[in-house]
Design an enzyme around this catalytic site. Structure first.
Site, PDB file in Angstrom:
ATOM      1  CB  THR A 124      -0.867   0.026   1.321  1.00 56.08           C
ATOM      2  OG1 THR A 124      -0.048   0.384   2.228  1.00 56.08           O
ATOM      3  CG2 THR A 124      -1.695  -1.299   1.686  1.00 56.08           C
ATOM      4  CG  HIS A 126       1.049   2.459   6.181  1.00 57.07           C
ATOM      5  ND1 HIS A 126       1.586   1.783   7.121  1.00 57.07           N
ATOM      6  CD2 HIS A 126       0.765   3.664   6.784  1.00 57.07           C
ATOM      7  CE1 HIS A 126       1.279   2.150   8.155  1.00 57.07           C
ATOM      8  NE2 HIS A 126       0.895   3.361   7.893  1.00 57.07           N
ATOM      9  NE  ARG A 165      20.368  -0.400   1.624  1.00 60.29           N
ATOM     10  CZ  ARG A 165      20.482  -1.425   0.900  1.00 60.29           C
ATOM     11  NH1 ARG A 165      20.217  -2.471   0.938  1.00 60.29           N
ATOM     12  NH2 ARG A 165      20.681  -0.912  -0.621  1.00 60.29           N
TER      13      ARG A 165
HETATM   14  O1  LIG Z   1       8.911   1.725  12.074  1.00 57.84           O
HETATM   15  C1  LIG Z   1       7.856   1.288  11.243  1.00 57.84           C
HETATM   16  N1  LIG Z   1       6.592   1.336  11.706  1.00 57.84           N
HETATM   17  C2  LIG Z   1       5.708   1.077  10.923  1.00 57.84           C
HETATM   18  N2  LIG Z   1       4.478   1.265  11.049  1.00 57.84           N
HETATM   19  C3  LIG Z   1       3.886   1.802  12.463  1.00 57.84           C
HETATM   20  C4  LIG Z   1       3.868   3.410  12.404  1.00 57.84           C
HETATM   21  O2  LIG Z   1       5.514   3.944  12.420  1.00 57.84           O
HETATM   22  C5  LIG Z   1       3.361   3.865  13.647  1.00 57.84           C
HETATM   23  O3  LIG Z   1       4.172   3.502  14.846  1.00 57.84           O
HETATM   24  C6  LIG Z   1       1.854   3.547  13.745  1.00 57.84           C
HETATM   25  O4  LIG Z   1       1.222   3.978  12.581  1.00 57.84           O
HETATM   26  C7  LIG Z   1       1.003   4.253  14.784  1.00 57.84           C
HETATM   27  O5  LIG Z   1       1.223   5.314  14.898  1.00 57.84           O
HETATM   28  C8  LIG Z   1       5.823   0.372   9.454  1.00 57.84           C
HETATM   29  N3  LIG Z   1       4.842  -0.453   8.619  1.00 57.84           N
HETATM   30  O6  LIG Z   1       3.944   0.025   8.809  1.00 57.84           O
HETATM   31  O7  LIG Z   1       5.222  -1.174   7.763  1.00 57.84           O
HETATM   32  C9  LIG Z   1       7.273  -0.105   9.260  1.00 57.84           C
HETATM   33  O8  LIG Z   1       7.807  -0.857   8.461  1.00 57.84           O
HETATM   34  N4  LIG Z   1       8.174   0.386  10.213  1.00 57.84           N
END
Ligand SMILES: O=c1[nH]c(NC[C@H](O)[C@H](O)[C@H](O)CO)c([N+](=O)[O-])c(=O)[nH]1
Length: 192
Positions: A124, A126, A165
């Site tokens: 997505t 996101h 990495r």
């Molecule tokens: O640090 C990450 N947060 C992720 N999502 C959580 C986001 O950072 C917030 O903690 C959450 O949306 C609540 O605010 C990730 N994904 O969604 O894939 C990710 O890959 N890495």
């Protein structure tokens, strides 16, 4: 440190003896974040930063990095300019941190901050929203507050890229070490 064409080149020899550095890391993708944090911590100590002056705090995910960096730095400024007070975290609430030997309290301000997270693209949009907002947020905090915030957000297309990495593959290297070097250099230059 990466010896290829990319990378920051030879780090300038900086004395980290009197530096205080904050590491804020996400808990999402912990198995990838932990080696990055440890790589940064290792390099900081190689540059002379005392272990007791490396403060580590965690947040749920990368999205929370900018607000945590801002709040923790602001709280440290208040603490540095007033009588010793209690919880550095203020309203953030204590969070566990998976990095052994980490500490979650501090007295005094920070000379540099390292924000670490691993964003892995899903199917997505996101990923793009978080990556863009967190990047801009961290840049804004460092410019608004005048404190170096080292960009330790891996934005990768798959887990293998992140493992490389984080120095977890035979042909990879730990980018956390570069971030530790950058923090030591920028923190020391801030005192010049
Ligand atoms: O640090 C990450 N947060 C992720 N999502 C959580 C986001 O950072 C917030 O903690 C959450 O949306 C609540 O605010 C990730 N994904 O969604 O894939 C990710 O890959 N890495």
């Amino acid at each position: 440190m990466f010896s290829g064409t990319k990378g920051p080149g030879e780090a300038e020899a900086m004395d980290g003896t009197n530096l205080r550095v904050l590491i804020v890391h996400a808990r999402w993708n912990t198995s990838l974040v932990t080696p990055l944090v440890e790589g940064a911590r290792k390099k900081l100590q190689e540059r002379g930063v005392k272990a007791s002056n490396i403060i580590t705090q965690s947040v749920p995910g990368s999205w929370e990095l900018p607000i945590a960096v801002q709040r923790l730095y602001s709280a440290s400024q208040v603490q540095a300019s007033s009588a010793p007070s209690g919880d550095l975290l203020g309203g953030l609430g204590r969070s566990s941190t998976p990095v052994p030997g980490a500490s979650s309290s501090s007295k005094g301000t920070f000379d540099a901050i390292i924000a670490i997270g691993v964003l892995i693209k899903g199917d997505t949009a996101h990923f793009e929203h978080i990556a863009e907002s967190v990047s801009r947020g961290l840049m804004r905090v460092q410019l608004d507050f005048g404190v170096p915030v080292i960009f330790g957000l891996l934005t990768v297309l798959n887990e293998e890229q992140a493992r490389k990495r984080a120095g977890l593959t035979f042909d990879g290297y730990n980018h956390g070490e570069d971030w530790g070097d950058a923090a030591a250099e920028m923190g020391a230059k801030r005192k010049l």
